[in-house]
Design a protein around this motif. Structure first.
Motif, short mmCIF file in Angstrom:
data_model
loop_
_atom_site.label_atom_id
_atom_site.label_comp_id
_atom_site.label_asym_id
_atom_site.label_seq_id
_atom_site.Cartn_x
_atom_site.Cartn_y
_atom_site.Cartn_z
N ASN A 67 0.99 -1.20 -0.05
CA ASN A 67 0.17 0.01 -0.11
C ASN A 67 1.02 1.31 -0.04
O ASN A 67 0.65 2.32 -0.72
N TYR A 68 1.88 1.23 0.70
CA TYR A 68 3.13 2.37 0.81
C TYR A 68 3.37 2.56 -0.68
O TYR A 68 3.49 3.75 -1.06
N VAL A 69 3.86 1.43 -1.28
CA VAL A 69 4.53 1.49 -2.79
C VAL A 69 3.33 2.20 -3.79
O VAL A 69 3.57 2.89 -4.36
N ALA A 70 2.19 1.57 -3.36
CA ALA A 70 0.95 2.10 -4.20
C ALA A 70 0.87 3.69 -4.06
O ALA A 70 0.58 4.47 -5.22
N ALA A 71 1.06 4.14 -3.05
CA ALA A 71 0.71 5.66 -2.61
C ALA A 71 1.98 6.28 -3.17
O ALA A 71 1.79 7.59 -3.66
N LYS A 72 3.13 5.77 -3.03
CA LYS A 72 4.17 6.46 -3.45
C LYS A 72 4.11 6.93 -5.02
O LYS A 72 4.43 7.89 -5.75
N TYR A 73 3.73 5.53 -5.83
CA TYR A 73 3.25 5.71 -7.20
C TYR A 73 2.41 6.75 -7.55
O TYR A 73 2.40 7.67 -8.45
N THR A 74 1.09 6.98 -6.74
CA THR A 74 0.07 7.74 -7.25
C THR A 74 0.65 9.11 -6.81
O THR A 74 0.12 10.06 -7.35
N ASP A 75 1.39 9.18 -5.70
CA ASP A 75 1.97 10.49 -5.30
C ASP A 75 2.38 11.31 -6.55
O ASP A 75 2.68 12.53 -6.86
N SER A 76 3.18 10.43 -7.31
CA SER A 76 4.03 10.92 -8.55
C SER A 76 2.97 11.51 -9.68
O SER A 76 3.46 12.11 -10.51
N PRO A 79 0.90 16.28 -9.75
CA PRO A 79 0.81 17.26 -10.67
C PRO A 79 -0.38 17.21 -11.62
O PRO A 79 -1.05 17.98 -11.89
N ALA A 80 -0.54 16.11 -12.13
CA ALA A 80 -1.49 15.97 -13.15
C ALA A 80 -2.85 16.11 -12.61
O ALA A 80 -3.86 16.51 -12.93
N VAL A 81 -3.24 15.45 -11.65
CA VAL A 81 -4.39 15.70 -10.78
C VAL A 81 -4.71 17.17 -10.60
O VAL A 81 -5.81 17.75 -10.70
N TYR A 82 -3.67 17.82 -10.11
CA TYR A 82 -3.94 19.33 -9.89
C TYR A 82 -4.03 19.89 -11.18
O TYR A 82 -4.93 21.09 -11.25
N ALA A 83 -3.51 19.69 -12.18
CA ALA A 83 -3.61 20.18 -13.37
C ALA A 83 -5.20 20.28 -13.98
O ALA A 83 -5.86 21.01 -14.35
N GLN A 84 -5.70 18.70 -13.64
CA GLN A 84 -7.14 18.48 -14.27
C GLN A 84 -8.20 19.36 -13.23
O GLN A 84 -8.99 19.80 -13.72
N LEU A 85 -7.50 19.74 -12.06
CA LEU A 85 -8.46 20.29 -11.11
C LEU A 85 -8.61 21.78 -11.57
O LEU A 85 -9.65 22.48 -11.68
N ILE A 86 -7.67 22.47 -12.01
CA ILE A 86 -7.30 23.76 -12.40
C ILE A 86 -8.31 23.75 -13.78
O ILE A 86 -8.84 24.58 -14.15
N LYS A 87 -8.20 22.75 -14.44
CA LYS A 87 -8.91 22.78 -15.98
C LYS A 87 -10.20 22.96 -15.35
O LYS A 87 -10.97 23.80 -16.19
N ILE A 97 -14.30 23.73 -7.85
CA ILE A 97 -14.11 24.89 -7.22
C ILE A 97 -14.14 24.60 -5.43
O ILE A 97 -13.55 24.95 -4.58
N GLU A 98 -15.28 23.80 -5.23
CA GLU A 98 -15.44 23.28 -3.82
C GLU A 98 -14.17 22.57 -3.24
O GLU A 98 -13.67 22.75 -2.22
N LEU A 99 -13.60 21.33 -4.06
CA LEU A 99 -12.35 20.81 -3.77
C LEU A 99 -11.20 21.79 -3.72
O LEU A 99 -10.61 21.70 -2.54
N PHE A 100 -11.19 22.80 -4.45
CA PHE A 100 -9.92 23.72 -4.27
C PHE A 100 -10.10 24.61 -2.99
O PHE A 100 -9.05 24.58 -2.28
N LEU A 101 -11.26 25.04 -2.68
CA LEU A 101 -11.52 25.81 -1.48
C LEU A 101 -11.15 24.80 -0.26
O LEU A 101 -10.73 25.31 0.81
N LYS A 102 -11.61 23.58 -0.38
CA LYS A 102 -11.43 22.72 0.74
C LYS A 102 -9.90 22.26 0.92
O LYS A 102 -9.27 22.24 2.17
N ARG A 103 -9.26 22.37 -0.27
CA ARG A 103 -7.72 22.05 -0.20
C ARG A 103 -6.81 23.23 0.39
O ARG A 103 -5.97 22.96 1.23
N ILE A 104 -7.40 24.32 0.29
CA ILE A 104 -6.58 25.69 1.03
C ILE A 104 -7.16 25.99 2.14
O ILE A 104 -6.57 27.05 2.76
N GLY A 105 -8.34 25.38 2.69
CA GLY A 105 -8.76 25.44 4.10
C GLY A 105 -9.65 26.46 4.01
O GLY A 105 -9.98 26.92 5.01
N ASP A 106 -10.32 27.18 3.08
CA ASP A 106 -11.23 28.08 3.12
C ASP A 106 -12.69 27.48 3.03
O ASP A 106 -13.40 28.30 3.11
N LEU A 107 -12.87 26.30 2.92
CA LEU A 107 -14.24 25.76 3.11
C LEU A 107 -14.06 24.35 3.84
O LEU A 107 -13.10 23.42 3.45
#
Length: 139
Positions: A67-76, A79-87, A97-107
């Motif tokens: 599970n640790y190895v899988a998490a390291k793989y997904t961590d790589s 950046p692609a996940v964040y790019a899709q979020l911004i898109k 927008i909701e996910l982004f605001l939760k991510r930065i702690g404003d929601l």
């Protein structure tokens, strides 16, 4: 080394388990037509398919390490996940927008409800008297 998040002890891994974990994570993330079979994975490591199955199904330390190895793989791929979020946000996605605001702690999903059962309330006449006194003090 002990990993707290995934609760495995690297020093307790048996010979071949690190390689097996990496190959099994690759198996899990690969398209079905591009995967090695579990037998091929076992052969690469030099153990039986049954032993690989035992590691996968009942060796808690191995499972946690995998599970640790899988998490390291997904961590790589973060950046692609964040790019899709911004898109999505750029296209007006309210969920994005909701996910982004939760991510930065404003929601957050926390809300506070106060229930007043009247135990600490003054009788109406007493409240009226206090209100009139405050109004007279303001004049």
């Amino acid at each position: 080394m002990t990993n707290q998040r995934f609760n495995f002890d690297e020093s307790r891994l048996k010979r071949g388990q690190k390689e097996a974990a990496a190959l099994l994570v690759e198996y899990d993330f690969s398209p079905k037509d591009e995967r090695k079979t579990k037998q091929e994975i076992a052969d690469l490591i030099g153990l039986s398919r049954k032993q690989l199955y035992i590691w996968e199904s009942s060796d808690e330390n191995f499972i946690a390490y995998k599970n640790y190895v899988a998490a390291k793989y997904t961590d790589s791929h973060l950046p692609a996940v964040y790019a899709q979020l911004i898109k999505g946000i750029s296209n007006g996605s309210m969920k994005g927008i909701e996910l982004f605001l939760k991510r930065i702690g404003d929601l957050n999903d926390k809300s506070e409800v106060t229930i007043n059962n009247g135990a600490n309330e003054l009788p109406f006449e007493e409240r009226r008297k206090q209100l009139l006194e405050r109004l007279n003090d303001e004049d």
